[in-house]
Design a protein around this motif. Structure first.
Motif, PDB file in Angstrom:
ATOM      1  N   ALA A 137      -0.771   2.512   7.259  1.00  0.00           N
ATOM      2  CA  ALA A 137      -1.536   2.884   6.065  1.00  0.00           C
ATOM      3  C   ALA A 137      -1.838   4.375   6.093  1.00  0.00           C
ATOM      4  CB  ALA A 137      -2.843   2.086   5.983  1.00  0.00           C
ATOM      5  N   ARG A 138      -1.913   4.967   4.901  1.00  0.00           N
ATOM      6  CA  ARG A 138      -2.322   6.362   4.782  1.00  0.00           C
ATOM      7  C   ARG A 138      -2.950   6.565   3.414  1.00  0.00           C
ATOM      8  NH1 ARG A 138      -1.369  10.906   7.510  1.00  0.00           N
ATOM      9  NH2 ARG A 138       0.282   9.931   8.743  1.00  0.00           N
ATOM     10  N   ARG A 139      -4.090   7.269   3.416  1.00  0.00           N
ATOM     11  CA  ARG A 139      -4.727   7.619   2.140  1.00  0.00           C
ATOM     12  C   ARG A 139      -4.218   8.969   1.660  1.00  0.00           C
ATOM     13  NH1 ARG A 139     -11.142   8.450   0.433  1.00  0.00           N
ATOM     14  NH2 ARG A 139     -10.635   9.306  -1.616  1.00  0.00           N
ATOM     15  N   GLN A 140      -3.834   9.016   0.377  1.00  0.00           N
ATOM     16  CA  GLN A 140      -3.419  10.261  -0.268  1.00  0.00           C
ATOM     17  C   GLN A 140      -4.097  10.319  -1.627  1.00  0.00           C
ATOM     18  OE1 GLN A 140       0.794   9.194   0.238  1.00  0.00           O
ATOM     19  NE2 GLN A 140       1.058  11.148   1.325  1.00  0.00           N
ATOM     20  N   GLY A 141      -5.141  11.121  -1.704  1.00  0.00           N
ATOM     21  CA  GLY A 141      -5.927  11.180  -2.932  1.00  0.00           C
ATOM     22  C   GLY A 141      -6.649   9.868  -3.153  1.00  0.00           C
ATOM     23  N   GLN A 142      -6.503   9.314  -4.329  1.00  0.00           N
ATOM     24  CA  GLN A 142      -7.175   8.067  -4.674  1.00  0.00           C
ATOM     25  C   GLN A 142      -6.243   6.861  -4.519  1.00  0.00           C
ATOM     26  OE1 GLN A 142     -10.554   7.706  -5.312  1.00  0.00           O
ATOM     27  NE2 GLN A 142     -10.398   9.803  -4.499  1.00  0.00           N
ATOM     28  N   ARG A 143      -5.303   6.973  -3.597  1.00  0.00           N
ATOM     29  CA  ARG A 143      -4.339   5.896  -3.378  1.00  0.00           C
ATOM     30  C   ARG A 143      -4.144   5.692  -1.877  1.00  0.00           C
ATOM     31  NH1 ARG A 143      -0.010   3.456  -6.056  1.00  0.00           N
ATOM     32  NH2 ARG A 143       1.759   2.893  -4.709  1.00  0.00           N
ATOM     33  N   VAL A 144      -4.043   4.442  -1.480  1.00  0.00           N
ATOM     34  CA  VAL A 144      -3.707   4.097  -0.099  1.00  0.00           C
ATOM     35  C   VAL A 144      -2.357   3.400  -0.094  1.00  0.00           C
ATOM     36  CG1 VAL A 144      -4.274   2.633   1.881  1.00  0.00           C
ATOM     37  CG2 VAL A 144      -6.075   3.941   0.738  1.00  0.00           C
ATOM     38  N   SER A 145      -1.400   3.969   0.620  1.00  0.00           N
ATOM     39  CA  SER A 145      -0.114   3.309   0.837  1.00  0.00           C
ATOM     40  C   SER A 145      -0.251   2.401   2.048  1.00  0.00           C
ATOM     41  CB  SER A 145       0.994   4.332   1.068  1.00  0.00           C
ATOM     42  OG  SER A 145       1.201   5.121  -0.085  1.00  0.00           O
ATOM     43  N   LEU A 146       0.203   1.170   1.907  1.00  0.00           N
ATOM     44  CA  LEU A 146       0.053   0.185   2.970  1.00  0.00           C
ATOM     45  C   LEU A 146       1.332  -0.658   3.037  1.00  0.00           C
ATOM     46  CD1 LEU A 146      -1.728  -1.274   5.092  1.00  0.00           C
ATOM     47  CD2 LEU A 146      -2.612  -2.691   3.220  1.00  0.00           C
ATOM     48  N   GLY A 147       1.999  -0.633   4.178  1.00  0.00           N
ATOM     49  CA  GLY A 147       3.231  -1.400   4.327  1.00  0.00           C
ATOM     50  C   GLY A 147       3.952  -1.010   5.593  1.00  0.00           C
ATOM     51  N   PHE A 148       5.281  -1.075   5.561  1.00  0.00           N
ATOM     52  CA  PHE A 148       6.107  -0.683   6.701  1.00  0.00           C
ATOM     53  C   PHE A 148       6.581   0.756   6.531  1.00  0.00           C
ATOM     54  CE2 PHE A 148       7.027  -5.374   6.529  1.00  0.00           C
ATOM     55  CZ  PHE A 148       6.323  -5.692   7.680  1.00  0.00           C
ATOM     56  N   HIS A 149       6.884   1.395   7.655  1.00  0.00           N
ATOM     57  CA  HIS A 149       7.464   2.733   7.585  1.00  0.00           C
ATOM     58  C   HIS A 149       8.870   2.670   7.003  1.00  0.00           C
ATOM     59  CE1 HIS A 149       4.412   4.019  10.704  1.00  0.00           C
ATOM     60  NE2 HIS A 149       4.351   4.998   9.812  1.00  0.00           N
ATOM     61  N   GLU A 150       9.269   3.754   6.358  1.00  0.00           N
ATOM     62  CA  GLU A 150      10.659   3.883   5.967  1.00  0.00           C
ATOM     63  C   GLU A 150      11.518   4.012   7.216  1.00  0.00           C
ATOM     64  OE1 GLU A 150      11.374   7.051   3.265  1.00  0.00           O
ATOM     65  OE2 GLU A 150       9.921   6.362   1.774  1.00  0.00           O
ATOM     66  N   ALA A 151      12.788   3.676   7.080  1.00  0.00           N
ATOM     67  CA  ALA A 151      13.702   3.806   8.208  1.00  0.00           C
ATOM     68  C   ALA A 151      13.792   5.264   8.647  1.00  0.00           C
ATOM     69  CB  ALA A 151      15.082   3.289   7.815  1.00  0.00           C
ATOM     70  N   ARG A 152      13.647   5.490   9.959  1.00  0.00           N
ATOM     71  CA  ARG A 152      13.743   6.839  10.552  1.00  0.00           C
ATOM     72  C   ARG A 152      12.814   7.840   9.873  1.00  0.00           C
ATOM     73  NH1 ARG A 152      18.460   4.636   9.660  1.00  0.00           N
ATOM     74  NH2 ARG A 152      18.720   5.813   7.736  1.00  0.00           N
ATOM     75  N   SER A 153      11.596   7.396   9.565  1.00  0.00           N
ATOM     76  CA  SER A 153      10.666   8.272   8.851  1.00  0.00           C
ATOM     77  C   SER A 153       9.233   7.836   9.129  1.00  0.00           C
ATOM     78  CB  SER A 153      10.944   8.197   7.340  1.00  0.00           C
ATOM     79  OG  SER A 153       9.942   8.871   6.602  1.00  0.00           O
ATOM     80  N   HIS A 154       8.300   8.782   8.965  1.00  0.00           N
ATOM     81  CA  HIS A 154       6.874   8.458   9.044  1.00  0.00           C
ATOM     82  C   HIS A 154       6.314   8.106   7.670  1.00  0.00           C
ATOM     83  CE1 HIS A 154       6.553   9.528  13.239  1.00  0.00           C
ATOM     84  NE2 HIS A 154       7.105  10.720  13.005  1.00  0.00           N
ATOM     85  N   SER A 155       7.124   8.226   6.624  1.00  0.00           N
ATOM     86  CA  SER A 155       6.681   7.839   5.290  1.00  0.00           C
ATOM     87  C   SER A 155       6.485   6.323   5.228  1.00  0.00           C
ATOM     88  CB  SER A 155       7.690   8.273   4.231  1.00  0.00           C
ATOM     89  OG  SER A 155       7.825   9.676   4.226  1.00  0.00           O
ATOM     90  N   ILE A 156       5.569   5.884   4.364  1.00  0.00           N
ATOM     91  CA  ILE A 156       5.216   4.469   4.276  1.00  0.00           C
ATOM     92  C   ILE A 156       5.699   3.902   2.950  1.00  0.00           C
ATOM     93  CG2 ILE A 156       3.292   2.819   4.185  1.00  0.00           C
ATOM     94  CD1 ILE A 156       1.708   4.871   5.909  1.00  0.00           C
ATOM     95  N   VAL A 157       6.351   2.742   3.025  1.00  0.00           N
ATOM     96  CA  VAL A 157       6.718   2.011   1.810  1.00  0.00           C
ATOM     97  C   VAL A 157       5.522   1.160   1.408  1.00  0.00           C
ATOM     98  CG1 VAL A 157       8.267   0.290   0.812  1.00  0.00           C
ATOM     99  CG2 VAL A 157       9.160   1.997   2.411  1.00  0.00           C
TER     100      VAL A 157
END
Length: 431
Positions: A137-157
């Motif tokens: 999970a990561r908060r960005q502004g008024q949104r929280v992304s919650l799920g699995f990481h993208e393949a070979r990335s720290h970004s969250i789906v």
């Protein structure tokens, strides 16, 4: 049908995919050597952008265009497939997928000169049965992304659907986003370890942001509204702190009721756990009354084997061992299970310690039992049952046992992680 990906820099080449590698990437030959191509299938003709080196000096390619589609391709059922790192093989036809998983075990055995004919048909667990998952999970502004990481990335789906986990776990994501939005400062990250137990969901949230009084009250209300069994928090690496507990989370192994530690390991599905336990129990002779369970965890196998045998369970993790020992004191077990703390990588059981047992069961982490297996190979234990989550390390360990005089009787691969390269197995060795 031609599919295009976003073009970019890097040299472009056209290749034909001939097979799948051990991690589920397609493998193609080029003038520069082997190229591993994620999300491809044997029979694909592809236009790639070379995207740097992979393990062993091989190249990695990104698909720019599918020039000719493999007959083994199907339409992936999940809208997140591709970017999401939770699955790698939803695009592969079912039989091709199961054949590939079966072949993984045989390939690793043959690399060590072992008999692949001992590998039995793949046992598969249906999607949607995962009762334990780790979400980022990561908060960005008024949104929280919650799920699995993208393949070979720290970004969250940010998951809007998931075909892997149980409905109970997936329905928890939306209310959990709301709680994390009120807790995490902008830019902060967290990890949620969720497990569906027999008495409700056990949730551990790991984040560097300590909950204040208002957040603790919100978390308690969230736990009550969602009917969680337990909700805990910790900073990564610290001892978890329970924040709300409506009841103890419980799991049943044999006749034992076990309360797992927050965030603790358990088999990812009930169906897979049942299959593993039945395979292990079926391998232990009725005459075996003294058993050793190595890398015992919270007692998944120890308690299931403790009738009529007596089991000594060895585990290095103190929280897991404490859960096992507490459960072992239940009257129904009549003292048939005992635990002992032992780091088997640093202090493996010697052959003379193992010789008192009628059978040994071992279920090591992915790296295998490299320090322990040579001592088992030198022992006189008549039956050894190995559970593994890594065919490569298993094959290495199996070679040591066979060189020590054991005979490999059967290997049963089990797929508890659909559409991924992860594979478990049970193997039986006898003297």
């Amino acid at each position: 049908m031609r599919r295009r990906a976003r073009p970019g820099g890097g040299r472009q080449i056209d290749v034909s995919v001939t097979e799948l590698g051990a991690r589920g990437d397609g493998v193609a030959k080029s003038v520069d050597g082997l190229v591993f191509v994620p999300l491809s299938a044997p029979g694909d003709r592809l236009r790639l952008r070379l995207a740097g080196e992979k393990r062993g000096g091989a190249l990695r390619g990104e698909i720019l265009e599918v020039l000719e589609e493999s007959p083994l391709r199907i339409e992936p059922p999940c809208p997140h497939f591709g970017p999401c790192g939770g699955c790698q093989l939803q695009h592969l036809e079912a039989k091709a997928y199961s054949d590939w998983k079966q072949h993984l075990v045989s390939t690793h055995l043959m690399r060590h000169g072992l008999d692949a004919a001992r590998v039995e048909p793949l046992v598969q667990v249906a999607p949607g049965s995962r009762r334990r998952a780790v979400f980022a999970a990561r908060r960005q502004g008024q949104r929280v992304s919650l799920g699995f990481h993208e393949a070979r990335s720290h970004s969250i789906v940010d998951l809007e659907a998931c075909l892997l986990v149980t409905g109970t776990l997936f329905r928890l994501l939306a209310p959990l986003r709301a709680v994390l939005l009120g807790w995490l400062p902008d830019g902060a990250a967290a990890q949620a370890v969720v497990a569906e137990t027999e008495t409700g969901v056990d949730l551990l949230i790991e984040t560097e942001t300590a909950p204040g009084l208002e957040t603790r009250e919100a978390l308690a209300a969230f736990a009550a509204t969602q009917n969680l069994a337990r909700l805990s928090w910790c900073r990564k690496g610290d001892v978890p702190e329970p924040l709300a507990q409506l009841r103890l989370p419980r799991l049943t192994f044999g006749c034992a009721q076990v309360v797992p530690p927050p965030g603790g390991f358990l088999q990812p599905s009930r169906e897979g756990e049942t299959a593993l336990v039945e395979l292990v129990r079926g391998a232990i002779p009725a005459s075996a009354l003294r058993l050793a369970d190595l890398y015992a965890g919270i007692g998944t196998f120890a308690f299931s084997l403790a009738d009529p045998a007596r089991v000594l369970a060895y585990e290095g993790d103190p929280e897991a061992l404490a859960a096992l020992e507490t459960a072992a004191r239940q009257p129904a077990l009549r003292g048939r299970v005992a635990g002992e703390r032992r780091d088997l990588d640093r202090q493996p059981l010697r052959a003379e310690e193992l010789d008192v047992f009628d059978a040994v069961v071992f279920d090591p982490p992915r790296a295998g039992a490299g320090a322990q297996v040579p001592h088992i190979a030198q022992s006189i234990v008549p039956t050894v049952v190995a559970i593994s989550c890594n065919p490569a390390s298993f094959a290495r360990d199996a070679r040591i046992l066979i060189d020590g005089g054991y005979c490999l009787q059967r290997v049963v691969p089990l797929d508890q992680f659909p559409w991924s390269s992860h594979l478990e197995l049970v193997a039986v060795f006898r003297r």
